[in-house]
Design a protein around this motif. Structure first.
Motif, PDB file in Angstrom:
ATOM      1  N   ALA A 243       0.840  -1.196   0.000  1.00  0.00           N
ATOM      2  CA  ALA A 243       0.000   0.000   0.000  1.00  0.00           C
ATOM      3  C   ALA A 243       0.874   1.245   0.000  1.00  0.00           C
ATOM      4  CB  ALA A 243      -0.913  -0.003   1.223  1.00  0.00           C
TER       5      ALA A 243
ATOM      6  N   SER B 143       0.618   1.820  -7.992  1.00  0.00           N
ATOM      7  CA  SER B 143       0.434   0.883  -9.101  1.00  0.00           C
ATOM      8  C   SER B 143       1.733   0.141  -9.338  1.00  0.00           C
ATOM      9  CB  SER B 143       0.025   1.637 -10.380  1.00  0.00           C
ATOM     10  OG  SER B 143       1.101   2.452 -10.845  1.00  0.00           O
TER      11      SER B 143
ATOM     12  N   SER C 102      -6.800  -1.213  -1.610  1.00  0.00           N
ATOM     13  CA  SER C 102      -6.782  -2.603  -2.059  1.00  0.00           C
ATOM     14  C   SER C 102      -5.604  -2.803  -3.009  1.00  0.00           C
ATOM     15  CB  SER C 102      -8.087  -2.959  -2.769  1.00  0.00           C
ATOM     16  OG  SER C 102      -8.018  -4.262  -3.306  1.00  0.00           O
ATOM     17  N   VAL C 103      -4.625  -3.605  -2.578  1.00  0.00           N
ATOM     18  CA  VAL C 103      -3.435  -3.868  -3.402  1.00  0.00           C
ATOM     19  C   VAL C 103      -3.606  -5.141  -4.213  1.00  0.00           C
ATOM     20  CG1 VAL C 103      -1.965  -2.694  -1.732  1.00  0.00           C
ATOM     21  CG2 VAL C 103      -2.228  -5.178  -1.588  1.00  0.00           C
TER      22      VAL C 103
ATOM     23  N   ARG D  79      -3.083  -6.138  -7.955  1.00  0.00           N
ATOM     24  CA  ARG D  79      -3.771  -5.248  -8.893  1.00  0.00           C
ATOM     25  C   ARG D  79      -2.758  -4.416  -9.657  1.00  0.00           C
ATOM     26  NH1 ARG D  79      -9.247  -5.082  -7.953  1.00  0.00           N
ATOM     27  NH2 ARG D  79      -9.984  -5.709  -5.867  1.00  0.00           N
TER      28      ARG D  79
ATOM     29  N   HIS E   6      -3.681   0.156  -7.726  1.00  0.00           N
ATOM     30  CA  HIS E   6      -4.337  -0.013  -6.445  1.00  0.00           C
ATOM     31  C   HIS E   6      -5.639   0.787  -6.391  1.00  0.00           C
ATOM     32  CE1 HIS E   6      -0.245  -1.106  -4.413  1.00  0.00           C
ATOM     33  NE2 HIS E   6      -0.612  -1.946  -5.360  1.00  0.00           N
TER      34      HIS E   6
END
Length: 491
Positions: A331, A335, A407-408, A485, A488
């Motif tokens: 986190a 990205s 949300s990672v 992801r 994120h």
């Protein structure tokens, strides 16, 4: 006296940055974290214009002080060179003037800039001094340090004292360990044999600063009238940049260690304003100094602006669903692209992670850049240690409240491996340990209330902390795994 001050400050910086990587408590980062953030390349990537400008200005005024005081890899080489001079006294004066390998150092600088501009930071970081030293400490010295800590802890426990607490000793990555060991052996050999040759032939930061230092205002200057050509200064110069025969010093290679001043017995060397007597400096005068200084500062400013635009573009990417097997970034990384474009693989975050979640990557595209692996623990929502220590801006600072909303990644269940589904057994470990409440248990057969309860993931609520994967009892492959992801998501 100036040399003693230089050594004292270098020792403080070196010990401070080494302890940042070895710290088991996280307390030192509160007091000494700024040492990592003033390292040159991390400052460029984090768009710290003030740090870059101050470093450039100091270099233009006093030469490559950064290389002899702040850079840990430079001081590391000085230690090996000093040990050699002490253990083999006949080699105390083993250096001599050598022709500068300009073709090599500026070719390395060009390659480094190209790789950095293309976003292949993990490859460029293989020769970046701060990250190179960080990997050596994290991979080689940290396990030894933890082992010694554990021995003290065992001895203390025997007497009922608990000052030292046990720390897990483990090697993060075979590829990273191999690279760190090879670099350590190469640097030890080169500095033992030729002093600062790495700084003046390979190091990209040294090559860039050399463009400024060749026109520095203050530097060691040889007084040709007093010089007796004894060559003691030349033979002590670990940068091999002093030519007594010509009474000249190559200031692009001089790291301002001031050993030469301490060695001169005839008062022929002084650290002073170079342009007082133009004939003694052998340069092209103030006009070239101003032109070169302006060009260098301009390139620094343009580089900082380009890095800022690149970071902004990365943060504004359109969000899309993660592809399976994407690496998981912590986190604050925003990205995968932002992280890979800024991470210099110094592994300061790896050593700082209290849950042993961050592990150096073995993927050639992101070689030695950290990624999250949940074999030894999971990323606790209340922990923000990695975002607090990153000096390059690859992991932006986040608060505990912000982290719980990021949300990672998301969990994916392989029901063929799930104990509850495969063996009709009662488990529920993943749902029980999920801090976000993203997993619930449903009956495998909705019409049969006695059937086994299997996990179902709400990917919108999942933050990718890995608690479910870490606590899954399925072996050797976990039945529930986190997929990273691309970008994120903030809930």
């Amino acid at each position: 006296m100036a040399r003693k001050f230089r050594i004292a400050f270098a020792a403080l910086f070196f010990i401070g940055i080494t302890m940042l990587f070895l710290d088991l408590t996280g307390v030192l980062h509160h007091w000494l974290g700024w040492i990592a953030k003033i390292q040159f390349f991390p400052a460029v990537l984090s768009v710290s214009v003030a740090t870059v400008a101050v470093t450039a200005l100091v270099t233009l005024c006093f030469g490559r002080v950064y290389c002899s005081v702040i850079c840990p890899l430079g001081i590391f080489q000085d230690i090996f060179s000093w040990i050699h001079s002490k253990t083999a006294k006949k080699n105390r004066y083993r250096f001599r003037h050598r022709k500068a390998l300009n073709w090599l150092r500026y070719a390395m600088l060009a390659v480094f800039v190209i790789f950095s501009a293309l976003g292949v930071i993990s490859i460029a970081a293989l020769v970046e001094p701060y990250s190179t030293y960080g990997r050596m400490v994290n991979e080689i010295f940290a396990p030894l340090y933890r082992g010694v800590n554990n021995l003290f802890g065992m001895a203390e426990n025997h007497f009922g004292a608990y000052t030292f607490y046990p720390a897990e000793v483990w090697f993060k990555s075979a590829a990273s360990l191999a690279a760190a060991t090879a670099t350590f052996l190469l640097l030890a050999f080169l500095s033992w044999k030729w002093g600062r040759i790495w700084c003046n032939a390979i190091c990209p930061v040294g090559a860039f600063l050399s463009l400024l230092s060749r026109y520095s205002l203050f530097a060691p200057v040889i007084d040709a009238d007093k010089c007796r050509n004894c060559k003691l200064c030349e033979k002590r110069c670990k940068s091999s940049c002093i030519s007594v025969e010509n009474h000249k010093i190559d200031y692009s290679r001089c790291v301002v260690c001031l050993d030469c001043l301490d060695e001169c017995k005839h008062d022929a060397l002084h650290f002073r304003f170079r342009y007082a007597k133009k004939a003694q400096t052998g340069d092209n005068g103030r006009r070239d100094f101003i032109k070169t200084g302006a060009a260098a500062l301009g390139s620094v400013a343009l580089g900082s602006i380009a890095a800022e635009q690149k970071a902004l573009a990365g943060s504004l990417q359109n969000s899309k669903d993660a592809v399976l097997r994407n690496p998981i970034k912590p986190a604050g990384a925003q990205s995968i692209k932002h992280f890979s474009d800024h991470c210099i693989a110094c592994q300061l975050c790896v050593g700082a992670c209290p849950n042993n979640v961050l592990t150096p990557s073995s993927n050639p595209a992101t070689l030695m850049q950290p990624e999250m692996v949940f074999t030894r623990g999971y990323c606790r929502p209340e922990c923000t240690r990695c975002s607090n220590v990153c000096p390059a801006g690859a992991i932006k600072p986040v608060s505990m409240e912000e982290k719980t909303a990021i949300s990672v990644g998301f969990a994916v269940v392989n029901y063929e491996l799930c104990v509850a589904d495969r063996e009709e057994a009662s488990c529920g470990n993943c749902a029980r340990h999920c801090p976000a409440g993203a997993i619930r248990l449903v009956h495998k057969n909705p019409e049969d209330k006695e059937s086994a309860r299997i996990p179902v993931v709400n990917t919108e609520k999942c933050i990718g902390c890995g608690a479910c994967e870490y606590n899954c009892p399925a072996k050797p492959v976990k039945a529930i795994q986190i997929e990273g992801r691309d970008v994120h998501i903030v809930h």
